[in-house]
Design a protein around this motif. Structure first.
Motif, PDB file in Angstrom:
ATOM      1  N   VAL A  39       1.099  -5.742   2.603  1.00 12.46           N
ATOM      2  CA  VAL A  39       1.777  -5.416   3.864  1.00 12.46           C
ATOM      3  C   VAL A  39       2.514  -6.632   4.391  1.00 12.46           C
ATOM      4  O   VAL A  39       3.606  -6.533   4.959  1.00 12.46           O
ATOM      5  N   ARG A  94       1.125  -5.480  13.932  1.00 11.88           N
ATOM      6  CA  ARG A  94       1.025  -4.283  13.099  1.00 11.88           C
ATOM      7  C   ARG A  94      -0.050  -4.479  12.028  1.00 11.88           C
ATOM      8  O   ARG A  94      -0.857  -3.591  11.776  1.00 11.88           O
ATOM      9  N   ARG A 103      -3.139  -2.022  12.236  1.00  8.79           N
ATOM     10  CA  ARG A 103      -3.147  -0.933  11.267  1.00  8.79           C
ATOM     11  C   ARG A 103      -4.011  -1.233  10.058  1.00  8.79           C
ATOM     12  O   ARG A 103      -4.603  -0.327   9.474  1.00  8.79           O
ATOM     13  N   THR A 104      -4.029  -2.479   9.648  1.00  6.29           N
ATOM     14  CA  THR A 104      -4.672  -2.776   8.367  1.00  6.29           C
ATOM     15  C   THR A 104      -5.998  -3.492   8.528  1.00  6.29           C
ATOM     16  O   THR A 104      -6.975  -3.161   7.865  1.00  6.29           O
ATOM     17  N   ASN A 164     -10.408  -1.767   8.959  1.00  4.76           N
ATOM     18  CA  ASN A 164     -11.308  -2.194   7.894  1.00  4.76           C
ATOM     19  C   ASN A 164     -12.486  -3.015   8.400  1.00  4.76           C
ATOM     20  O   ASN A 164     -13.468  -3.171   7.687  1.00  4.76           O
TER      21      ASN A 164
END
Lengths: 319, 316, 606
Positions: free
Chosen positions: C164, C173, C177-178, C182
Motif C-alpha cells: 500500500v 489511510r 485502513r490497513t 490488523n
C-alpha cells in the motif's frame, strides 16, 4: 534515455538503538543500473547479495545513502515530498511471499482497487473486474478474501494490484520463488505477456537463473552488494565471464545431462556484509584470486560480447 | 560480559528514574502538596500545620534544590523520618524487610517447585486427565484474588477445622517450629498467583517446544523420550518462562502487601498501610522505593539468567 | 470451534454486566440503608442472602457492588486503551521522538509493582473512585502502548503494508485502513485483560480500605467487613468472595478465548486420537537383490475437525543399498509425510492406517516404539529441510552431534566429543574444533546443514532419508551439500531417500524416482527413463514446466486439489490435457515394462 537510471547508488543500514554497536551493514555498494521502457532487467544473486534492497532503492521505498536514482529524467524526490503523489502511480511492486503480501482482513477486490482509490479518486468495480480479467482471475471473486485463493492466484492478485494505476515501471521481487514449478510457469508467462503488451520497464529480482533467462533481456549478477557481471541474457548465460557467474551457472541443477557443466564449488562461506573483503568482494572464494585482487575494487568494464560488462581484473586471462 | 554490564547500567538508570518519578509525584499533584497531604474531605487544613509540614518536607525551597537533596540523601541510604512518630524510615524498613523477603522467597519456591514439574508433565501428556485437572485448578487459582484465598484459608483451616493458626508471627530464633507453621499459609497465598501463571506459561512453552523442528531432530537421532524432554524441550521452554517470572514478581510483591495484611504478618505492609492512611508521605516513599528497587533487582537477576539460558542473547 | 469457546464466558460476563447496569431498576432494597436490628440475619423476607453487620441487604449490595467494580474497571481500561493505543500507534509508525517518549513512559510505569504505585497515588490524592480510575488507567497504559507498538512495528514489516505504501497511500489511510484493522484483535484482547485485572486491583484496594469509600457497596469492602464477623456469619463472607471469583474467572476465560480467536497461530490442538485398526500387511514377494527399505501400500490418515483426510495413499517403493531414490512432487503431494511415517515421527494427529515398511526384513511400522527409537539415528538417519529450526538453538553443535553418538553407543562424553569433531571435519567444516563449540546461530545456513548431516551419519546409518535438504539453501550452497551427500553415499554404501520438489536435483543425483501427485504415486522408474520418456501426463507436464533450454516453460492449469476433495478417478484428470470421460474411473498403478504408471491411457499416449 532509460526510464529508470541508478547512478552509483549505495545503501548502508546503520545499527539501531542507544547501545547499538558495530559497523553499518552495506547492502548495496556503488551500483549502476538502467531499465528502459519495455525492457526487463534481471537481477540475480544469492541471499545477502543486496538484490531486493536495490529494487526498493529504485522505487524510492528506501533512501539511498549514496549516488542517485533518476526516474524518467528527474531525480527521485525526497521522502515525504508531494511529488511522490503522482510518481507512486507510475511504479509498482510485486512481492515474493504470496501469503504475506495481501492483507488477510480485506477483500481482494478492495486491495486490487487500492491504487485506483488513491490515485484515480475511486475504484469502480468495472475497472477492478478488468484488472482481474487481465491477470486471468474470475472477476466474480472480487469480494473473496485472500485465504480463499491458492499461492499462484495470490501472486496474480499482487500483480493486478501493482497494475491498477497503469505503471511504467514494475519491480518484481522473487515473484515466483515461493511457487511450485507447475504454477511458476503460469505466473512467468503472465509477467512476460504483460511486459510485452503494456511496454513495462521491469526489474525482475530472482535467484533462479533459468527463469531470468526466459523472461529478461538483460541480467545483472550481484554478489555482496556489488554487480559482478552484466549483459544481455544470451551472452551472459552462454559465455559467463566472471568466476562468480560461472560458479552460479554451474551449480544450477539441469534436467538434461548434456547441459550439465562441471560444478564449480565455492569454498567457505559468504563474508559478512558489515565487513566485506577489500578489493574484489568475491576474491575470498574465487579460485582465480591473486594478490592484486585485494587491492582495488574492480570496475564494471565492457568486455566479451556486445553490451556485456564484467567486474574482474583477470577476465581476459580466465576466458 | 558486555551484556551483563549493559543490563546493570540499565537497572541503575531505572532506579534513578523510579526515584525521580516518586519525587515528582508529590509536585505533580495540583495545588500545594502540603495542603493536599493534610486535607481530609472538604475541610481546609489548619494553615499553621500546613506551614509546618512545608518546612518539614523542605517544600519551601526551590524545586531543583529539593531534588538534589532528595537524590543525595537517597544515595546515602537516608530515607527521612516518619511524619507521625519521627522514627527514621530506613530503620523501620530494615526491621520489616527481612520478614517480607522471607515470605516472598517461600512463596516463589513453593510456586516454582510445584508449577514447573506440573506444567511439563501436563504438556507432555496434553489432553490427558492430569492436564485437564491441573489446567482447571490453575484457571480457578488465577481467578481467586489473593486476599480472597487468604481469607478463605483462614475461614476453613483456622476457624472451622482449627488445623492451623489464623495468622500472626513468632521470630524464628524464639520458636522455629511455630515460625514455620505461621509462615505456611501466607506463603501458600503468596505462591498462588505466581504458580497459576507459571503453570500456564510453562505449559504453553513446553507445548510449543514439543512441536519444534529441533525436537523432531532429537527424536530422529534416536534419543529416549526422557532425554528429548529434558534436554531439548524443558531447557528451551525455560527461556520464555524466566521473562514472565520476572514480570510476575511485580504482581507478587503487590499481592504480598495484601497477604501480610490478611495474616497479620508484620512485614513492610504494616507500616505501609498505616502510612497511607495517615498520609505519612516519607514512609510511603521509602517503602515504595525499597520494593520497586527490589523488583528491579529481581528483573536484573532474571535478565542475567535469561542470558545464561539462551546463548543467542549474550553473544549477539 | 474457537468461536464456540467464546459463548459460555461471553454469556457470563454479559449477564454480570447486565445485572450491574440494571441495578437501579431492579426491585432491590437500598444497599446503604442500615437496619441494626437485623444485623447479620441469615435470611429475611426480601433478603434471600441475609443482612450484613449493619443490617444492609447482602444481595442488593453484591449487585450494586458489581456496578461499582465494573464502572471503575471499564472506565480505567477505556482511558488506558484510548491513550495507550494512540501513543503506541504514533510510536510504531513515526518512530523517532514519539517512539522514545511512548516506549520509555511505558517502561517507567512497569518499574513499579502495581499495587505499590497505586498506594503511592492514594497517599497523595486520598482514596476514592476518581483516584482508582486514575491509578488503574496509569497501570494499564503500558500494556496498550506495548501491544500497539509491537503490532504496528510488525505490520510495518508486512509485504501488504509495503504494497500500500508503494502505491503511494497517504499515512492516515494506511493507519486507518490497513494497520488498525490488523491490530484491533490484540488491542481488544488487551482491553479485556485490563478490565479483568482492574477488577482484581480495585477489589484488593477496597479490601485494604483504600479504594472505594464506604458506604458505597463494593465487593472488596464487603469482604473486609465480613472478615471481622466471620465466626458468627461465615456465609456473609462467602457471597462476595464467590461473586468476585466467578466474575474474574468468567473474564479470564473470555480473555483466553478471545486471545485464541484473535491469534490464529494458536490453532486447534490435536483432537483426541481414535484407536485405529491396523490392517495386517499381506505377504509380498521380495525382489532380488533384497532392497534395504521396501515400502508397500503405505497409507496415512489425518484426523481433522472436518473428518479424516488421507495425505498418503497406497505408496510403494524400494531402495537398495548404495542407491538414491528420489520422491518428487509439488506441495501437498504427500512426499514429506511419507518419509516422516517411515521414520515413525508422524505427529499424533496422523496415523498409519495400512502398509508395511520393511527395513532389512523388519516392518518398521509394526515395531514397538523402543525398538524403532534404537533404529532412528542408528541404522536409519534423517536430514530435514530447515537446518536453522532443526538444530536446538541453546546447545553447542558439537554437543548435539555427540548426543547422537551417545544415544546409540556406550562411549564416554570425551570420546563422543572427539568423534563429533571428526564428523564435522568429515562433512567439510573447516576448523572443526572451534566450530564444534559454536551455537547454531553462529553458523551459516550451509554449515548448519553440514552439521545436520554429520549428526545423521554419526552412527554409520545404512539408510539416510533427506527431506528437502537443500530447499532452504542458496544454489551454490546446494551444490556443495548435494556433492557431500553423493560422496558419503559412495564411501559408506548407504541407501538414500531424497525428498525434493526440484526436478533438476533429481536428475543430477538420483538413480530411481517416484513421482507423487495428490497422495498417490503416479509414476515410478529409473531417473534416466522417466525423464527421457515420461509416461504419465503429470510427469510430462511437470518436466515441461521447468524453464530450461529454449523451449517456453509450460504451466499446468489449475491447482493441486485439496486433500478433503480429491477428484473421483484420476486425481490429475481436472488439470490434464489428455483427460477423457474414462479418466473418472478409479485408476490403478500399472506395470509398464520396468516402470509403474497410474494412468488408464498411458498406452494411447505413449
Amino acid at each position: 534515455m532509460a526510464l529508470v537510471v541508478a547512478e552509483n547508488v549505495e545503501k548502508s543500514f546503520a545499527p539501531r538503538g542507544v547501545f547499538a554497536r558495530g559497523k553499518p551493514v552495506r547492502a548495496v555498494a556503488s551500483v549502476d543500473a538502467q531499465v528502459a521502457r519495455g525492457e526487463a532487467l534481471g537481477v540475480v544473486g544469492e541471499s545477502g547479495s543486496g538484490k531486493s534492497t536495490l529494487g526498493r532503492l529504485l522505487l524510492g521505498l528506501l533512501d539511498v545513502t549514496g549516488g542517485r536514482v533518476r526516474f524518467d529524467g528527474a531525480d527521485l524526490p525526497k521522502p515525504g515530498s508531494a511529488a511522490w503523489k503522482t510518481l507512486r502511480a507510475r511504479m509498482g511492486i510485486v512481492f515474493q511471499d504470496p501469503f504475506g503480501s495481501l492483507d488477510p482482513r480485506r477483500s481482494v477486490g478492495a486491495q486490487v482497487g487500492d491504487g485506483l482509490a488513491i490515485h484515480r479518486g475511486g475504484a469502480e468495480p468495472a475497472r477492478i473486474a478488468a484488472l482481474f480479467e487481465r491477470v486471468g482471475l474470475d472477476p466474480l471473486r472480487m469480494g473473496a478474501f485472500p485465504h480463499e485463493f491458492s499461492g499462484g492466484q495470490r501472486q496474480r492478485l499482487g500483480i493486478a494490484r501493482a497494475l491498477a494505476t497503469d505503471p511504467d515501471f514494475l519491480v518484481a521481487d522473487e515473484p515466483v520463488s515461493a511457487l511450485d514449478v507447475s504454477i511458476q510457469a503460469q505466473v512467468v508467462k503472465l509477467l512476460a505477456d504483460l511486459r510485452r503488451d503494456l511496454g513495462l520497464a521491469m526489474l525482475f529480482i530472482s535467484h533462479d537463473l533459468p527463469v531470468v533467462r526466459h523472461l529478461c533481456d538483460r541480467v545483472a549478477v550481484m554478489y555482496l552488494g556489488r554487480v559482478m557481471e552484466e549483459g544481455p541474457v544470451r551472452e551472459v548465460f552462454a559465455r559467463p565471464l566472471h568466476p562468480y557467474t560461472r560458479a552460479l551457472l554451474s551449480a544450477t541443477p539441469m534436467l538434461d545431462p548434456a547441459k550439465r557443466a562441471t560444478r564449480i564449488l565455492l569454498p567457505g562461506d559468504p563474508p559478512s556484509p558489515s565487513d566485506p573483503p577489500s578489493g574484489c568482494v568475491f576474491r575470498t572464494r574465487c579460485s582465480f584470486a591473486q594478490a592484486a585482487c585485494a587491492e582495488t575494487v574492480p570496475a564494471l568494464r565492457a568486455f566479451g560480447g556486445p553490451g556485456q560488462r564484467v567486474a574482474c581484473i583477470r577476465a581476459e586471462e580466465i576466458s | 560480559m558486555l551484556y551483563v554490564a549493559k543490563r546493570i547500567a540499565i537497572s541503575l538508570v531505572l532506579v534513578w528514574v523510579v526515584a525521580t518519578v516518586v519525587f515528582l509525584a508529590l509536585h505533580m499533584v495540583p495545588g500545594d502538596p502540603a495542603e493536599v497531604l493534610l486535607s481530609t474531605g472538604g475541610t481546609s487544613p489548619d494553615p499553621y500545620a500546613v506551614a509546618e509540614l512545608r518546612e518539614r518536607l523542605g517544600l519551601d525551597r526551590p524545586i531543583m534544590v529539593q531534588y538534589g537533596e532528595f537524590i543525595a540523601r537517597l544515595a546515602r541510604g537516608d530515607l527521612g523520618t516518619s511524619l507521625v512518630d519521627d522514627y527514621p524510615v530506613a530503620e523501620e524498613i530494615l526491621l520489616r524487610l527481612p520478614r517480607t523477603l522471607e515470605l516472598i522467597l517461600a512463596g516463589t519456591l513453593i510456586a516454582v517447585s510445584i508449577a514447573l514439574p506440573a506444567a511439563t508433565y501436563a504438556a507432555v501428556h496434553a489432553g490427558g486427565a492430569f492436564d485437564r485437572a491441573a489446567s482447571a485448578v490453575a484457571a480457578i487459582l488465577q481467578a481467586l484474588p489473593v486476599f480472597v484465598l487468604g481469607t478463605l484459608l483462614i475461614l476453613v483451616l483456622a476457624q472451622w477445622l482449627r488445623w492451623m493458626p489464623a495468622g500472626g508471627y513468632v521470630p524464628f530464633a524464639q520458636d522455629p517450629g511455630r515460625h514455620l507453621l505461621l509462615l505456611l499459609l501466607p506463603a501458600v497465598a503468596v505462591a498462588k498467583g505466581l504458580a497459576a501463571t507459571v503453570f500456564r506459561m510453562a505449559r504453553a512453552a513446553v507445548l510449543e517446544q514439543l512441536s519444534r523442528d529441533h525436537v523432531r531432530t532429537a527424536r530422529a537421532k534416536g534419543l529416549t523420550p526422557r532425554r528429548v524432554v529434558r534436554r531439548h524441550v524443558v531447557r528451551n521452554a525455560m527461556i520464555p518462562v524466566t521473562t514472565v517470572l520476572g514480570l510476575q514478581m511485580g504482581t507478587l510483591l503487590g499481592g504480598t502487601v495484601l497477604v501480610e495484611f490478611v495474616f497479620n504478618w508484620p512485614g513492610l505492609s504494616t507500616p505501609l498501610l498505616r502510612a497511607v492512611e495517615t498520609r505519612d508521605y516519607p514512609m510511603v516513599v521509602g517503602i515504595v522505593l525499597t520494593v520497586s528497587g527490589l523488583f528491579l533487582l529481581i528483573n536484573l537477576a532474571m535478565d542475567l539468567l535469561y542470558a545464561v539460558l539462551d546463548p543467542r542473547i549474550a553473544r549477539s | 470451534m474457537q468461536v464456540k469457546r467464546l459463548i459460555l464466558p461471553g454469556a457470563m460476563v454479559a449477564f454480570i454486566v447486565l445485572l450491574a447496569l440494571l441495578a437501579p431498576v431492579l426491585p432491590l432494597p437500598d444497599p446503604v440503608r442500615q437496619d441494626v436490628a437485623n444485623r447479620l440475619a441469615a435470611w429475611l423476607p426480601g433478603s434471600p442472602l441475609g443482612r450484613d453487620e449493619f443490617g444492609r441487604d447482602i444481595l442488593s449490595r453484591i449487585i450494586w457492588g458489581a456496578r461499582a467494580s465494573l464502572a471503575v474497571a471499564f472506565a480505567s481500561a477505556a482511558i488506558a486503551c484510548l491513550v495507550g493505543t494512540t501513543l503506541g500507534l504514533l510510536a510504531g509508525w513515526f518512530r523517532g521522538l514519539a517512539e522514545f517518549f511512548a516506549v520509555r513512559t511505558a517502561d517507567v510505569v512497569l518499574c513499579f509493582p502495581p499495587i505499590l504505585l497505586a498506594l503511592l497515588v492514594v497517599t497523595l490524592l486520598g482514596p476514592g473512585t476518581a483516584t482508582l480510575i486514575l491509578v488503574l488507567s496509569i497501570l494499564y497504559l503500558p500494556g496498550f502502548v506495548r501491544v500497539t507498538y509491537a503490532e504496528v512495528l510488525s505490520a510495518r514489516g508486512q509485504d501488504y503494508v509495503e504494497a500500500v505504501r508503494a502505491l503511494g497511500a497517504p499515512t492516515p489511510r494506511i493507519l486507518s485502513r490497513t494497520v488498525l484493522p490488523n491490530i484491533a484483535g490484540p488491542v481488544l484482547v488487551q482491553f479485556s485483560l485490563a478490565v479483568a485485572a482492574a477488577v482484581v486491583v480495585e477489589s484488593g484496594l477496597s479490601f485494604l480500605g483504600l479504594g472505594v469509600v464506604p458506604p458505597t457497596p463494593s465487593w472488596g469492602l464487603m469482604i473486609r467487613g465480613a472478615r471481622a464477623t466471620m465466626e458468627q456469619a461465615p456465609t456473609y463472607l462467602l457471597y462476595p468472595c464467590l461473586a468476585l471469583t466467578v466474575t474474574i474467572l468468567a473474564m479470564n476465560m473470555l480473555c483466553d478465548a478471545l486471545r485464541d480467536a484473535v491469534d490464529r497461530k494458536g490453532g486447534t490442538r490435536a483432537p483426541k486420537l481414535r484407536a485405529v485398526d491396523r490392517i495386517l500387511p499381506g505377504l509380498f514377494p521380495t525382489r532380488e537383490p533384497a532392497p534395504l527399505l521396501e515400502v508397500q501400500g503405505l497409507t496415512v490418515d489425518i484426523a481433522t475437525p472436518g473428518g479424516a483426510i488421507r495425505p498418503v495413499e497406497d505408496v510403494s517403493f524400494a531402495v537398495r543399498a548404495g542407491e538414491t531414490l528420489a520422491i518428487v512432487g509439488e506441495s501437498g503431494s504427500g512426499k514429506s509425510i511419507t518419509a516422516t511415517a517411515v521414520m515413525g515421527l508422524l505427529p499424533p494427529v496422523a496415523q498409519v492406517t495400512a502398509g508395511v515398511a520393511r527395513f532389512e526384513g523388519r516392518d518398521l511400522l509394526d515395531l514397538p516404539e523402543e525398538e524403532r527409537r534404537r533404529l532412528r539415528g542408528g541404522a536409519i538417519a534423517m536430514v530435514f529441510q530447515d537446518p536453522m529450526s532443526s538444530l536446538n538453538p541453546v546447545h553447542r553443535v558439537g554437543d548435539q552431534v555427540a548426543e547422537a553418538i551417545r544415544a546409540h553407543r556406550d562411549v564416554s562424553a570425551a570420546a563422543a566429543s572427539q568423534e563429533a569433531v571428526e564428523l564435522l571435519k568429515r562433512v567439510g567444516i573447516a576448523d572443526p574444533e572451534r566450530r564444534a563449540r559454536a551455537y547454531p546461530h553462529e553458523l551459516s545456513g550451509g554449515m548448519r546443514q553440514r552439521v545436520m548431516i554429520a549428526m545423521a551419519i554419526a552412527n554409520r546409518p545404512r539408510l539416510l532419508i533427506a527431506d528437502e535438504p537443500t530447499t532452504a539453501l542458496d544454489v551454490t550452497v546446494q551444490a556443495g551439500i548435494l556433492d557431500l551427500l553423493a560422496q558419503l553415499r559412495r564411501e559408506t554404501g548407504m541407501g538414500v531417500v531424497l525428498i525434493t520438489h526440484s526436478l533438476g536435483v533429481v536428475a543430477e543425483t538420483a538413480d530411481e524416482v517416484v513421482v507423487m501427485y495428490a497422495a498417490q504415486v503416479v509414476e515410478r522408474g529409473t531417473v534416466a527413463e522417466v525423464f527421457a520418456r515420461p509416461l504419465h501426463p503429470y510427469t510430462r507436464a511437470l518436466l515441461a514446466a521447468v524453464p530450461e533450454g529454449d523451449a517456453e516453460p509450460e504451466g499446468i492449469p489449475g491447482v493441486v486439489p485439496r486433500p478433503d476433495a480429491w477428484p473421483p478417478g484420476c486425481r490429475f484428470a481436472p488439470r490434464c490435457s489428455f483427460a477423457t470421460p474414462i479418466c473418472e474411473r478409479p485408476q490403478v498403478l500399472e506395470q509398464a515394462g520396468e516402470r509403474l504408471v497410474r494412468c488408464i491411457r498411458w498406452k494411447d499416449l505413449a
